[in-house]
Enzyme design. Structure first.
Site, PDB file in Angstrom:
ATOM      1  N   LYS A 251      29.629  42.524  59.786  1.00  0.00           N
ATOM      2  CA  LYS A 251      30.357  43.104  61.363  1.00  0.00           C
ATOM      3  C   LYS A 251      31.062  41.696  61.853  1.00  0.00           C
ATOM      4  CE  LYS A 251      28.325  42.870  65.876  1.00  0.00           C
ATOM      5  NZ  LYS A 251      27.198  42.742  66.913  1.00  0.00           N
ATOM      6  N   ASP A 256      32.102  39.020  72.011  1.00  0.00           N
ATOM      7  CA  ASP A 256      31.703  40.251  72.467  1.00  0.00           C
ATOM      8  C   ASP A 256      31.210  40.214  74.201  1.00  0.00           C
ATOM      9  OD1 ASP A 256      30.205  42.846  72.939  1.00  0.00           O
ATOM     10  OD2 ASP A 256      28.587  42.131  71.910  1.00  0.00           O
ATOM     11  N   LYS A 263      27.961  42.154  79.703  1.00  0.00           N
ATOM     12  CA  LYS A 263      27.048  41.331  79.435  1.00  0.00           C
ATOM     13  C   LYS A 263      26.744  40.217  80.424  1.00  0.00           C
ATOM     14  CE  LYS A 263      26.993  40.991  74.117  1.00  0.00           C
ATOM     15  NZ  LYS A 263      25.758  41.318  73.892  1.00  0.00           N
ATOM     16  N   ASP A 274      29.164  36.531  67.014  1.00  0.00           N
ATOM     17  CA  ASP A 274      28.956  37.839  66.821  1.00  0.00           C
ATOM     18  C   ASP A 274      29.499  38.451  65.537  1.00  0.00           C
ATOM     19  OD1 ASP A 274      27.127  39.775  67.755  1.00  0.00           O
ATOM     20  OD2 ASP A 274      28.576  41.056  68.967  1.00  0.00           O
ATOM     21  N   ASP A 333      28.252  47.980  74.833  1.00  0.00           N
ATOM     22  CA  ASP A 333      27.753  46.832  74.197  1.00  0.00           C
ATOM     23  C   ASP A 333      26.887  47.085  72.771  1.00  0.00           C
ATOM     24  OD1 ASP A 333      27.302  43.896  74.063  1.00  0.00           O
ATOM     25  OD2 ASP A 333      25.402  44.017  75.260  1.00  0.00           O
ATOM     26  N   GLU A 335      28.265  47.984  70.324  1.00  0.00           N
ATOM     27  CA  GLU A 335      29.557  48.264  69.513  1.00  0.00           C
ATOM     28  C   GLU A 335      29.741  47.807  67.839  1.00  0.00           C
ATOM     29  OE1 GLU A 335      29.399  44.075  69.234  1.00  0.00           O
ATOM     30  OE2 GLU A 335      28.828  45.208  70.590  1.00  0.00           O
ATOM     31  N   ARG A 337      27.469  48.562  65.555  1.00  0.00           N
ATOM     32  CA  ARG A 337      27.358  49.713  64.778  1.00  0.00           C
ATOM     33  C   ARG A 337      28.186  50.608  64.542  1.00  0.00           C
ATOM     34  NH1 ARG A 337      22.153  50.954  68.838  1.00  0.00           N
ATOM     35  NH2 ARG A 337      22.571  48.733  68.683  1.00  0.00           N
TER      36      ARG A 337
END
Length: 486
Positions: A251, A256, A263, A274, A333, A335, A337
């Site tokens: 990933k 993010d 967030k 991230d 959030d 995201e 996956r």
């Protein structure tokens, strides 16, 4: 970054000790015995070393720790560092001892006298890993690190290239994770990975129009609120073997915000990490290339930025994946996956891998469960999972297997789509893994590594300064070396 300029192995030359101007390292065990190099230092310093190892201070010193004799009389050295370590010390203690050396090395050349140490390579690796520092954006130039020379009994039996390959892979990961998002944009990330072609890695970058044609809508929807283009980078290393490759998927969310499901402001600056999963995959590929691994491995990373805007994905939207399944977006959030779902499916469709491991800084829930000591390990295959856990244990990289099961999978049910991307706080790391499992074919041995707690830490570890750790590069390299090389 700051790293030692060069690692080398050399044969013992006791006559060179007096004139060496950097830092000299010698070892002594709990009984205070001195090897030939330590005895030479002791004579030159008029017994100072012998007095030190006989002192209560040294006796109380923990294994792997060190004490300095600064500006020793009779020597040109800046310091003699005395490390408390037995000759047959474990890998873990040997690396920690090396880290004590690397941490205090500074700008000086270091000569480590380890002719009788069975774990000389581990000491060298520990020294390299701990000497690292990320200071690329500080206006005051940091001093360049010196060279590290390890004195061993038979230099020809040790490979500085092999040890350095491990360190360079970890450093590459740490650099990528440490970079701010205005520097490591999605385009810059891809550019840095393209540079691996200089090492013999075949690198391919899929742009947004290609991703759209492939049907990677779950990946693309994450980045549609950002002006930075989404990409998938494919890195192929084939050092031997004609069978299908082993696959790593990462990933790579360069920043993010959570998207529309914004967030909290506190700590949002940490979301530059991230892309840690993609960073680890990149580091492993660099290590494999540098050491000329006789293995067939492909690394794929989905690189996106998750931002709020008038074009961003919204809660309640339904998106179709490359596999063909539809996903109801409950929380923008969740995201990572979505990015992994399409890349996992693409990796299997194109490469038919013999095994598949994905890495992601996926959930805060895994930190609640395991803290910063272990990554979460989820798998559909006991053989692959046990092999990885063995590799992680051997490399002193914490990993703990977590459960999967139908009850958790049922939590993904949606009224309007085939599944939803978020199920709330309960078992958050497990339901995320169950989501990914839906994009893994039954015949594919697979592991999901949730590295949110170990990719970056707030205080220094045994082998890394505060910040990016490079966790996973060593364990995955060992897994490949032990199980997938010809």
């Amino acid at each position: 970054m700051t790293t030692p300029a060069k690692l080398a192995y050399a044969a013992s030359d006791l006559d060179a000790i007096a004139a060496f101007e950097g830092r000299i390292v010698v070892f002594s065990g709990s009984e205070g015995k001195l090897d030939p190099a330590a005895r030479r230092v002791n004579r030159l310093s008029k017994g100072a070393l012998e007095r030190l190892v006989a002192s209560e201070t040294f006796k109380k010193l923990s294994a792997g720790k060190a004490i300095d004799l600064a500006f020793p009389a009779g020597m040109a050295a800046e310091a003699v560092q005395v490390v408390k370590l037995e000759r047959n010390a474990s890998v873990e203690l040997s690396r920690k001892a090396g880290a004590a050396i690397g941490k205090s090395a500074g700008k000086h050349n270091v000569m480590i006298h380890a002719p009788l140490m069975k774990q000389a390579d581990e000491i060298a690796l520990g020294a390299l890993l701990r000497a690292y520092g990320f200071n690329d954006h500080k206006s005051k130039e940091s001093p360049k690190a010196g060279d590290i020379t390890v004195v061993v009994k038979e230099p020809e039996t040790h490979s500085a290239t092999a040890v350095d390959a491990l360190a360079q892979g970890v450093f590459f990961t740490r650099d990528l994770v440490s970079e701010p998002a205005n520097i490591l944009t999605t385009t810059e990330f891809a550019t840095r990975l393209e540079a691996l072609s200089d090492l013999g890695v075949k690198v391919e970058v899929l742009e947004e129009d290609q991703l759209e044609a492939l049907g990677m809508r779950t990946l693309l929807c994450v980045g549609q609120g950002s002006v930075s283009p989404s990409k998938v980078v494919i890195m192929q290393w084939n050092g031997g073997g004609e069978e299908a490759p082993f696959a790593l998927v990462g990933k790579g969310v360069v920043f993010d915000t959570g998207g529309i499901s914004l967030k909290p402001a506190a700590g949002m600056e940490d979301m530059t990490m991230d892309m840690g999963g993609a960073g680890v995959v990149s580091g492993v590929m660099k290590t494999l290339a540098l050491r000329g691994a006789k293995a067939n491995v492909v690394g794929l990373v989905g690189i996106v930025e998750n931002m709020p805007s008038g074009n961003a994905i919204r809660p309640g939207d339904v998106v179709k994946s490359m596999k063909g399944d539809t996903v109801e977006i409950i929380n923008t959030d969740a995201e990572g996956r979505l990015v992994l779902a399409d890349v996992l499916w693409y990796a299997q469709e194109r490469f038919k891998p013999t095994g598949l491991i994905n890495l992601a800084t996926l959930t805060g829930a895994i930190i609640v469960g395991l803290g910063h000591e272990n990554a979460g390990v989820f798998s559909n295959d006991d053989t692959l999972c046990n092999a990885f856990l063995k590799s992680a244990e051997a490399e002193i990289e914490g990993a703990w297997r977590m459960p999967l099961g139908k009850a958790y999978d049922d939590m993904l049910k949606s009224q309007v789509a085939d599944m939803r991307n978020s199920c709330g706080r309960a078992a958050g790391s497990i339901t995320a893994a169950q989501f990914l499992k839906r994009f893994v074919k039954d015949e594919t041995p697979w592991i999901h590594l949730d590295i949110a707690g170990v990719a970056e830490v707030k205080k220094e570890t045994a082998l890394s300064p505060k910040g990016a750790t490079g966790w996973g590069v060593l364990a995955l390299n060992r897994l490949i070396a032990d199980n997938y090389e010809v």
